[in-house]
Design a protein around this motif. Structure first.
Motif, PDB file in Angstrom:
ATOM      1  N   GLN A 221      39.629  57.819  46.143  1.00 57.69           N
ATOM      2  CA  GLN A 221      40.364  56.774  45.443  1.00 57.69           C
ATOM      3  C   GLN A 221      39.654  56.410  44.148  1.00 57.69           C
ATOM      4  O   GLN A 221      38.439  56.507  44.045  1.00 57.69           O
ATOM      5  N   ILE A 222      40.452  55.999  43.185  1.00 61.22           N
ATOM      6  CA  ILE A 222      39.922  55.435  41.948  1.00 61.22           C
ATOM      7  C   ILE A 222      40.388  53.990  41.877  1.00 61.22           C
ATOM      8  O   ILE A 222      41.598  53.718  41.899  1.00 61.22           O
ATOM      9  N   GLN A 223      39.453  53.065  41.813  1.00 62.83           N
ATOM     10  CA  GLN A 223      39.784  51.648  41.697  1.00 62.83           C
ATOM     11  C   GLN A 223      39.149  51.089  40.423  1.00 62.83           C
ATOM     12  O   GLN A 223      38.119  51.579  39.961  1.00 62.83           O
ATOM     13  N   ILE A 224      39.787  50.056  39.888  1.00 63.94           N
ATOM     14  CA  ILE A 224      39.343  49.463  38.625  1.00 63.94           C
ATOM     15  C   ILE A 224      38.678  48.117  38.896  1.00 63.94           C
ATOM     16  O   ILE A 224      39.174  47.315  39.690  1.00 63.94           O
ATOM     17  N   PHE A 225      37.554  47.887  38.217  1.00 62.39           N
ATOM     18  CA  PHE A 225      36.781  46.657  38.378  1.00 62.39           C
ATOM     19  C   PHE A 225      36.551  46.010  37.014  1.00 62.39           C
ATOM     20  O   PHE A 225      36.564  46.685  35.974  1.00 62.39           O
ATOM     21  N   SER A 226      36.310  44.703  37.049  1.00 65.34           N
ATOM     22  CA  SER A 226      35.865  43.996  35.852  1.00 65.34           C
ATOM     23  C   SER A 226      34.567  43.260  36.185  1.00 65.34           C
ATOM     24  O   SER A 226      34.311  42.903  37.341  1.00 65.34           O
ATOM     25  N   PHE A 227      33.757  43.049  35.162  1.00 63.76           N
ATOM     26  CA  PHE A 227      32.483  42.342  35.364  1.00 63.76           C
ATOM     27  C   PHE A 227      32.183  41.491  34.142  1.00 63.76           C
ATOM     28  O   PHE A 227      32.256  41.971  33.000  1.00 63.76           O
ATOM     29  N   ASP A 228      31.853  40.228  34.379  1.00 68.93           N
ATOM     30  CA  ASP A 228      31.517  39.291  33.307  1.00 68.93           C
ATOM     31  C   ASP A 228      30.013  39.013  33.392  1.00 68.93           C
ATOM     32  O   ASP A 228      29.545  38.303  34.282  1.00 68.93           O
ATOM     33  N   SER A 229      29.259  39.574  32.455  1.00 72.77           N
ATOM     34  CA  SER A 229      27.805  39.433  32.494  1.00 72.77           C
ATOM     35  C   SER A 229      27.336  38.055  32.045  1.00 72.77           C
ATOM     36  O   SER A 229      26.157  37.711  32.221  1.00 72.77           O
ATOM     37  N   SER A 230      28.232  37.251  31.461  1.00 75.01           N
ATOM     38  CA  SER A 230      27.844  35.917  31.012  1.00 75.01           C
ATOM     39  C   SER A 230      27.824  34.909  32.154  1.00 75.01           C
ATOM     40  O   SER A 230      27.317  33.793  31.998  1.00 75.01           O
TER      41      SER A 230
ATOM     42  N   VAL B  64      34.573  42.234  39.980  1.00 78.48           N
ATOM     43  CA  VAL B  64      35.839  41.867  40.618  1.00 78.48           C
ATOM     44  C   VAL B  64      36.724  43.106  40.692  1.00 78.48           C
ATOM     45  O   VAL B  64      36.956  43.774  39.673  1.00 78.48           O
ATOM     46  N   GLN B  65      37.213  43.417  41.874  1.00 70.30           N
ATOM     47  CA  GLN B  65      38.101  44.578  42.027  1.00 70.30           C
ATOM     48  C   GLN B  65      39.502  44.176  41.619  1.00 70.30           C
ATOM     49  O   GLN B  65      40.088  43.232  42.146  1.00 70.30           O
ATOM     50  N   LEU B  66      40.063  44.910  40.652  1.00 73.43           N
ATOM     51  CA  LEU B  66      41.388  44.583  40.126  1.00 73.43           C
ATOM     52  C   LEU B  66      42.501  45.339  40.828  1.00 73.43           C
ATOM     53  O   LEU B  66      43.631  44.863  40.871  1.00 73.43           O
ATOM     54  N   THR B  67      42.227  46.524  41.346  1.00 73.67           N
ATOM     55  CA  THR B  67      43.265  47.350  41.964  1.00 73.67           C
ATOM     56  C   THR B  67      42.870  47.747  43.374  1.00 73.67           C
ATOM     57  O   THR B  67      41.687  47.770  43.721  1.00 73.67           O
ATOM     58  N   LYS B  68      43.881  48.092  44.165  1.00 74.30           N
ATOM     59  CA  LYS B  68      43.651  48.557  45.532  1.00 74.30           C
ATOM     60  C   LYS B  68      44.532  49.751  45.891  1.00 74.30           C
ATOM     61  O   LYS B  68      44.371  50.350  46.942  1.00 74.30           O
ATOM     62  N   GLY B  69      45.477  50.081  45.039  1.00 68.80           N
ATOM     63  CA  GLY B  69      46.425  51.148  45.348  1.00 68.80           C
ATOM     64  C   GLY B  69      45.783  52.513  45.386  1.00 68.80           C
ATOM     65  O   GLY B  69      44.711  52.758  44.810  1.00 68.80           O
ATOM     66  N   THR B  70      46.443  53.438  46.064  1.00 71.86           N
ATOM     67  CA  THR B  70      45.930  54.804  46.211  1.00 71.86           C
ATOM     68  C   THR B  70      46.435  55.741  45.118  1.00 71.86           C
ATOM     69  O   THR B  70      46.166  56.940  45.160  1.00 71.86           O
ATOM     70  N   ASP B  71      47.186  55.217  44.166  1.00 72.03           N
ATOM     71  CA  ASP B  71      47.690  56.052  43.080  1.00 72.03           C
ATOM     72  C   ASP B  71      46.532  56.527  42.205  1.00 72.03           C
ATOM     73  O   ASP B  71      45.475  55.897  42.123  1.00 72.03           O
ATOM     74  N   ASP B  72      46.728  57.675  41.538  1.00 72.13           N
ATOM     75  CA  ASP B  72      45.752  58.124  40.551  1.00 72.13           C
ATOM     76  C   ASP B  72      45.838  57.201  39.333  1.00 72.13           C
ATOM     77  O   ASP B  72      46.932  56.785  38.935  1.00 72.13           O
TER      78      ASP B  72
ATOM     79  N   VAL C  10      46.869  45.268  34.675  1.00 68.66           N
ATOM     80  CA  VAL C  10      46.442  44.486  35.829  1.00 68.66           C
ATOM     81  C   VAL C  10      45.321  43.554  35.399  1.00 68.66           C
ATOM     82  O   VAL C  10      44.466  43.912  34.581  1.00 68.66           O
ATOM     83  N   GLY C  11      45.333  42.326  35.932  1.00 71.26           N
ATOM     84  CA  GLY C  11      44.305  41.342  35.619  1.00 71.26           C
ATOM     85  C   GLY C  11      43.561  40.912  36.856  1.00 71.26           C
ATOM     86  O   GLY C  11      43.633  41.557  37.915  1.00 71.26           O
ATOM     87  N   ALA C  12      42.851  39.786  36.759  1.00 68.68           N
ATOM     88  CA  ALA C  12      42.008  39.314  37.854  1.00 68.68           C
ATOM     89  C   ALA C  12      42.800  38.992  39.106  1.00 68.68           C
ATOM     90  O   ALA C  12      42.277  39.077  40.221  1.00 68.68           O
ATOM     91  N   SER C  13      44.081  38.646  38.968  1.00 72.67           N
ATOM     92  CA  SER C  13      44.902  38.312  40.142  1.00 72.67           C
ATOM     93  C   SER C  13      45.204  39.537  40.982  1.00 72.67           C
ATOM     94  O   SER C  13      45.594  39.426  42.146  1.00 72.67           O
ATOM     95  N   GLY C  14      45.060  40.725  40.393  1.00 69.01           N
ATOM     96  CA  GLY C  14      45.365  41.957  41.105  1.00 69.01           C
ATOM     97  C   GLY C  14      46.822  42.333  41.074  1.00 69.01           C
ATOM     98  O   GLY C  14      47.227  43.349  41.639  1.00 69.01           O
ATOM     99  N   THR C  15      47.646  41.534  40.389  1.00 68.25           N
ATOM    100  CA  THR C  15      49.071  41.829  40.288  1.00 68.25           C
ATOM    101  C   THR C  15      49.317  42.830  39.170  1.00 68.25           C
ATOM    102  O   THR C  15      48.953  42.585  38.015  1.00 68.25           O
TER     103      THR C  15
END
Length: 465
Positions: free
Chosen positions: A324-333, A340-348, A377-382
């Motif tokens: 799986q490939i999932q997308i994350f965001s990180f705020d270093s400040s 934060v994991q933004l996605t959960k789907g199994t799509d490429d 997709v944003g922090a809500s995961g929608t």
């Protein structure tokens, strides 16, 4: 004024209706040598620069002065036994007065009408002359474009350096060669030849590019002087390099598994770790303008389903369905902040991009039987579908805008600008052979069947072949 407009229109009509191309002429006519022949001046674009040629129109065809063309393209011209011999880049054209053909590299080429003598100068159709010398003739709106530059062949990965220059690469068995290519003429200059260097990443100010070698060492190359300097002695593998907008800092993934997000100060060479969460296989690093927020992908690999005590055996079974490939965001400040994991789907998920380090866009490929879709997709995961009308082939983000290459039909692709709300506007219709787009503040380029073309005026100009 009306007469001048009528004259220009008549010259252009003669050009478009014949096999030899000449741009709309502008300038006062010269003295007549015959009642039906009158010499005029016409402006052409020759190897990226304007040039003025003497032209005559006869029997609906526009002819150009052979000497004027030869001078503009830098060809040698000689007269022997009543024949003109024009040579350029190993090509030779022989032309005889009143003849209905020329000889190009020893082969006969027929002309629509004979070579003419007007006011002591020899005239013929421009296309067979230029083609015979290894060049090309095209029409960009009303502007005739002549190119006799030897173009780089098999170039890939175009990157804008400035409005007038692109960086392209060719790959052979012996290694890679990087070229700086003029965006108007296609003239090229070798920048770097290498065997173990990563792709050059151009700084936003266009002054230098950064790359790493197989040992993980970082280097800078000055795009004006070609001087190469080592930036750091750190030998951790650095699979991705991202410049800050002010060209002072480079962000990268560190380690052979891309486990760490780090940055290097270009002036001092100091490296600072930003995120070290022991999560491997990070990729598609995106950094916000202020350098505090990050969007990236994490790939989870297949799992061993058979007895894993002897993994060297050929019969070990691996379940690749868990890839799986999932997308994350990180705020270093944020103090003690976590990704934060933004996605959960199994799509490429491909062509992952982010302008602010918080919201991601990507092309979602659910399966091989469905269209690829541009998604945000944003922090809500929608997830929000931004563009799904046609099969998305590529997505590029630049300057806060999204650009999509989509398959409009079997023979045609479209380049679209897509807003954050999903509104789409077609910018260009291009051939289905276009496989990639490059967008910059300096312009837009495409790769078509292995050839790089830059948008110039109302047409695409090939700068490689």
């Amino acid at each position: 004024m009306v007469m001048r407009k009528a004259l220009a229109a008549s010259v252009l009509a003669a050009v478009v209706g014949t096999s030899s191309i000449v741009g709309a002429a502008s300038a006062a006519p010269a003295a007549k040598t015959a009642a039906s022949v009158q010499a005029k001046q016409a402006t052409f674009l020759v190897n990226g620069s304007s040039a003025s040629f003497r032209v005559v129109t006869k029997n609906g065809e526009t002819l150009v002065s052979i000497r004027d063309v030869a001078k503009a393209i830098g060809a040698n011209i000689a007269v022997h036994n009543g024949a003109l011999t024009v040579t350029l880049n190993g090509h030779t054209v022989e032309a005889k007065l009143s003849a209905n053909q020329i000889t190009a590299d020893g082969a006969a080429v027929s002309l629509k009408q004979p070579i003419q003598l007007v006011e002591g100068s020899t005239y013929m159709a421009v296309r067979p002359l230029v083609n015979g010398l290894g060049g090309t003739v095209a029409l960009n709106g009303t502007q005739v474009v002549i190119s006799t530059v030897k173009l780089v062949e098999g170039a890939e990965n175009p990157r804008f350096v400035s409005a007038s220059k692109l960086l392209v690469s060719t790959v052979q068995e012996s290694g890679r060669t990087d070229y700086l290519v003029d965006a108007a003429s296609g003239k090229s200059d070798v920048l770097l030849t290498s065997t173990d260097k990563s792709d050059l990443v151009v700084s936003p100010d266009g002054k230098q590019a950064i790359f790493s070698d197989s040992e993980g060492l970082l280097y800078l190359i000055n795009l004006s002087t070609k001087a190469v300097s080592k930036l750091s002695e750190d030998n951790n593998i650095k699979p991705e390099l991202v410049w800050s907008p002010d060209s002072s800092t480079v962000y990268f993934l560190q380690g052979d598994k891309g486990s760490v997000i780090a940055k290097i100060n270009v002036a001092s060479g100091e490296i600072t770790k930003i995120l070290e969460d022991k999560v491997d296989y990070k990729s598609s690093l995106n950094v916000s303008a202020d350098g505090t927020k990050f969007v990236y992908a994490v790939t989870t690999l297949g799992s061993v389903t058979a007895d894993s005590t002897n993994v060297d055996e050929d019969n070990v079974a691996i379940d690749y369905s868990t890839n799986q490939i999932q997308i994350f965001s990180f705020d270093s400040s944020v103090t003690d902040g976590k990704p934060v994991q933004l996605t959960k789907g199994t799509d490429d998920k491909v062509f992952i991009a982010s302008a602010d380090g918080k919201t991601a866009t990507y092309v979602s490929v659910a399966n091989e039987n469905s269209n690829a879709v541009l998604v945000s997709v944003g922090a809500s995961g929608t997830a929000l579908n931004l563009y799904s009308e046609r099969d998305v082939l590529e997505s590029v983000q630049y300057g806060g805008k999204l650009y999509v290459l989509a398959a409009d039909s079997d023979s045609e692709n479209g380049i679209y600008e897509v807003t954050s709300t999903g509104a789409a506007k077609q910018l260009y219709a291009v051939s289905a052979e276009v496989t990639s787009i490059v967008v910059s503040e300096f312009g837009i380029a495409v790769v078509r069947d292995g050839q790089v073309l830059v948008r110039s005026g109302n047409a695409w100009t090939a700068i490689t072949k």
